[in-house]
Write a protein that holds these residues in place. Sequence first.
Motif, PDB file in Angstrom:
ATOM      1  N   LEU A   1      38.491 -12.551 -28.612  1.00  0.00           N
ATOM      2  CA  LEU A   1      39.093 -12.014 -27.380  1.00  0.00           C
ATOM      3  C   LEU A   1      40.005 -13.054 -26.741  1.00  0.00           C
ATOM      4  O   LEU A   1      41.101 -12.748 -26.287  1.00  0.00           O
ATOM      5  N   VAL A   2      39.558 -14.307 -26.729  1.00  0.00           N
ATOM      6  CA  VAL A   2      40.392 -15.370 -26.146  1.00  0.00           C
ATOM      7  C   VAL A   2      41.698 -15.481 -26.935  1.00  0.00           C
ATOM      8  O   VAL A   2      42.785 -15.580 -26.357  1.00  0.00           O
ATOM      9  N   ALA A   3      41.588 -15.427 -28.267  1.00  0.00           N
ATOM     10  CA  ALA A   3      42.799 -15.523 -29.098  1.00  0.00           C
ATOM     11  C   ALA A   3      43.753 -14.367 -28.792  1.00  0.00           C
ATOM     12  O   ALA A   3      44.971 -14.543 -28.733  1.00  0.00           O
ATOM     13  N   LEU A   4      43.183 -13.194 -28.554  1.00  0.00           N
ATOM     14  CA  LEU A   4      43.986 -12.007 -28.265  1.00  0.00           C
ATOM     15  C   LEU A   4      44.719 -12.142 -26.930  1.00  0.00           C
ATOM     16  O   LEU A   4      45.856 -11.713 -26.775  1.00  0.00           O
ATOM     17  N   VAL A   5      44.037 -12.757 -25.970  1.00  0.00           N
ATOM     18  CA  VAL A   5      44.651 -12.949 -24.650  1.00  0.00           C
ATOM     19  C   VAL A   5      45.654 -14.107 -24.704  1.00  0.00           C
ATOM     20  O   VAL A   5      46.508 -14.246 -23.837  1.00  0.00           O
ATOM     21  N   ASP A   6      45.545 -14.918 -25.713  1.00  0.00           N
ATOM     22  CA  ASP A   6      46.475 -16.012 -25.983  1.00  0.00           C
ATOM     23  C   ASP A   6      46.383 -17.182 -24.997  1.00  0.00           C
ATOM     24  O   ASP A   6      47.118 -17.232 -24.012  1.00  0.00           O
ATOM     25  N   PRO A   7      45.508 -18.134 -25.292  1.00  0.00           N
ATOM     26  CA  PRO A   7      45.333 -19.268 -24.383  1.00  0.00           C
ATOM     27  C   PRO A   7      46.501 -20.245 -24.431  1.00  0.00           C
ATOM     28  O   PRO A   7      46.553 -21.183 -23.634  1.00  0.00           O
ATOM     29  N   THR A   8      47.462 -20.049 -25.326  1.00  0.00           N
ATOM     30  CA  THR A   8      48.539 -21.035 -25.463  1.00  0.00           C
ATOM     31  C   THR A   8      49.730 -20.745 -24.543  1.00  0.00           C
ATOM     32  O   THR A   8      50.618 -21.568 -24.409  1.00  0.00           O
ATOM     33  N   MET A   9      49.748 -19.565 -23.915  1.00  0.00           N
ATOM     34  CA  MET A   9      50.889 -19.242 -23.048  1.00  0.00           C
ATOM     35  C   MET A   9      50.902 -20.129 -21.803  1.00  0.00           C
ATOM     36  O   MET A   9      49.855 -20.439 -21.252  1.00  0.00           O
ATOM     37  N   ASP A  10      52.097 -20.510 -21.387  1.00  0.00           N
ATOM     38  CA  ASP A  10      52.234 -21.319 -20.177  1.00  0.00           C
ATOM     39  C   ASP A  10      52.178 -20.397 -18.960  1.00  0.00           C
ATOM     40  O   ASP A  10      53.062 -19.572 -18.761  1.00  0.00           O
ATOM     41  N   ARG A  11      51.129 -20.546 -18.179  1.00  0.00           N
ATOM     42  CA  ARG A  11      50.914 -19.620 -17.068  1.00  0.00           C
ATOM     43  C   ARG A  11      51.197 -20.223 -15.702  1.00  0.00           C
ATOM     44  O   ARG A  11      50.856 -19.647 -14.672  1.00  0.00           O
ATOM     45  N   ARG A  12      51.781 -21.419 -15.693  1.00  0.00           N
ATOM     46  CA  ARG A  12      52.107 -22.019 -14.400  1.00  0.00           C
ATOM     47  C   ARG A  12      53.296 -21.302 -13.774  1.00  0.00           C
ATOM     48  O   ARG A  12      54.215 -20.882 -14.469  1.00  0.00           O
ATOM     49  N   LEU A  13      53.265 -21.184 -12.442  1.00  0.00           N
ATOM     50  CA  LEU A  13      54.401 -20.584 -11.746  1.00  0.00           C
ATOM     51  C   LEU A  13      55.538 -21.588 -11.700  1.00  0.00           C
ATOM     52  O   LEU A  13      55.314 -22.764 -11.433  1.00  0.00           O
ATOM     53  N   SER A  14      56.761 -21.115 -11.971  1.00  0.00           N
ATOM     54  CA  SER A  14      57.923 -22.000 -11.838  1.00  0.00           C
ATOM     55  C   SER A  14      58.426 -21.919 -10.407  1.00  0.00           C
ATOM     56  O   SER A  14      59.165 -21.003 -10.049  1.00  0.00           O
ATOM     57  N   ILE A  15      58.016 -22.880  -9.618  1.00  0.00           N
ATOM     58  CA  ILE A  15      58.399 -22.837  -8.201  1.00  0.00           C
ATOM     59  C   ILE A  15      59.188 -24.072  -7.782  1.00  0.00           C
ATOM     60  O   ILE A  15      59.519 -24.220  -6.618  1.00  0.00           O
ATOM     61  N   SER A  16      59.477 -24.935  -8.749  1.00  0.00           N
ATOM     62  CA  SER A  16      60.198 -26.151  -8.376  1.00  0.00           C
ATOM     63  C   SER A  16      61.697 -25.939  -8.502  1.00  0.00           C
ATOM     64  O   SER A  16      62.214 -25.672  -9.578  1.00  0.00           O
ATOM     65  N   GLY A  17      62.380 -26.085  -7.372  1.00  0.00           N
ATOM     66  CA  GLY A  17      63.830 -25.999  -7.393  1.00  0.00           C
ATOM     67  C   GLY A  17      64.409 -27.327  -7.874  1.00  0.00           C
ATOM     68  O   GLY A  17      63.675 -28.281  -8.109  1.00  0.00           O
TER      69      GLY A  17
END
Length: 299
Positions: A79-95
Amino acid sequence: LVRLRQRLSRSQGGLGRGLLALLSRDRLDEDTWEDIEDTLLTADIGVAPTQELVERLRTRLRVEGNEGTTPREVLREELVALVDPTMDRRLSISGADGKPGVVLVVGVNGAGKTTTVGKIARILVAEDRRALLGAADTFRAAAVEQLATWGERVGVPVVRGPEGSDPASVAFEAVRRGVDESMDVVLVDTAGRLQNKAGLMDELGKVKRVIEKQAPVTEVLLVLDATTGQNGMVQARVFSEVVDVSGIVLTKLDGSAKGGIVVAVQRELGVPVKLVGLGEGPDDLAPFDAGAFVDALLG
Ligand code: GDP
């Protein structure tokens, strides 16, 4: 994390418990595998991922059945592999260049955009960042009021225009002030009228263009209501064709037994789920984490 587990276990626990019960049967016969497939489909994981997962489970449980790996461990890993733990999930909020990061929040009406903007603002304030909100959902008077209330609640300024004003002009003004006042982040709430694709494209395209005259849009968050299932997926597709969505916020996961939508929407859009909404309150937004999510599912 504790909250994620509590909130999910109430609504989603059924999925994990159901799968575990099926996988723990003495004999994994064809009927059982069919039940497993049905359970996954009911949770909105989608047809292709369901088939892949069942195939993986069949292979691994056949081979590893006697090697001390429990079905629970195998299920968790898959299930973890299916959800993909390798994706970058940080919000890009730095201008860059001293300009604020700009987060555009899109999605159909009722998905939870305004609420999500308020909750994100709350997190930014807690991190000592200076945030400003743009109420560019000008077609729904209540949305502007609602955002103003969130602004007061979390202590951030809100830029709003007169009722019925052009969303792009409000977005422009919000980012202008954000730049002028050296804000760290400007969050722009948009209108979600899905009248037709061309209209939506016009409107969001214009909003994005006027913002980018002043500062780059660092993140486009698509807000999706987890309870809307396949209908929500259709909407997600339309939005992703209109703007470059960079992250998904899945709301109302507290009220849905269909956590599988996380897998389905990531597959469909190729974009990570970055945040999940777990209630209506200001603290009911959590960063999405594949491992924690699956653990919550499995109870
Ligand atoms: P918008 O039209 O997309 O801006 O949606 P709103 O932010 O107005 O939200 C619509 C409704 O959904 C409101 O009643 C919110 O309180 C509710 N809502 C938003 N996010 C969540 C969530 O994560 N969980 C629950 N249970 N309700 C939510």
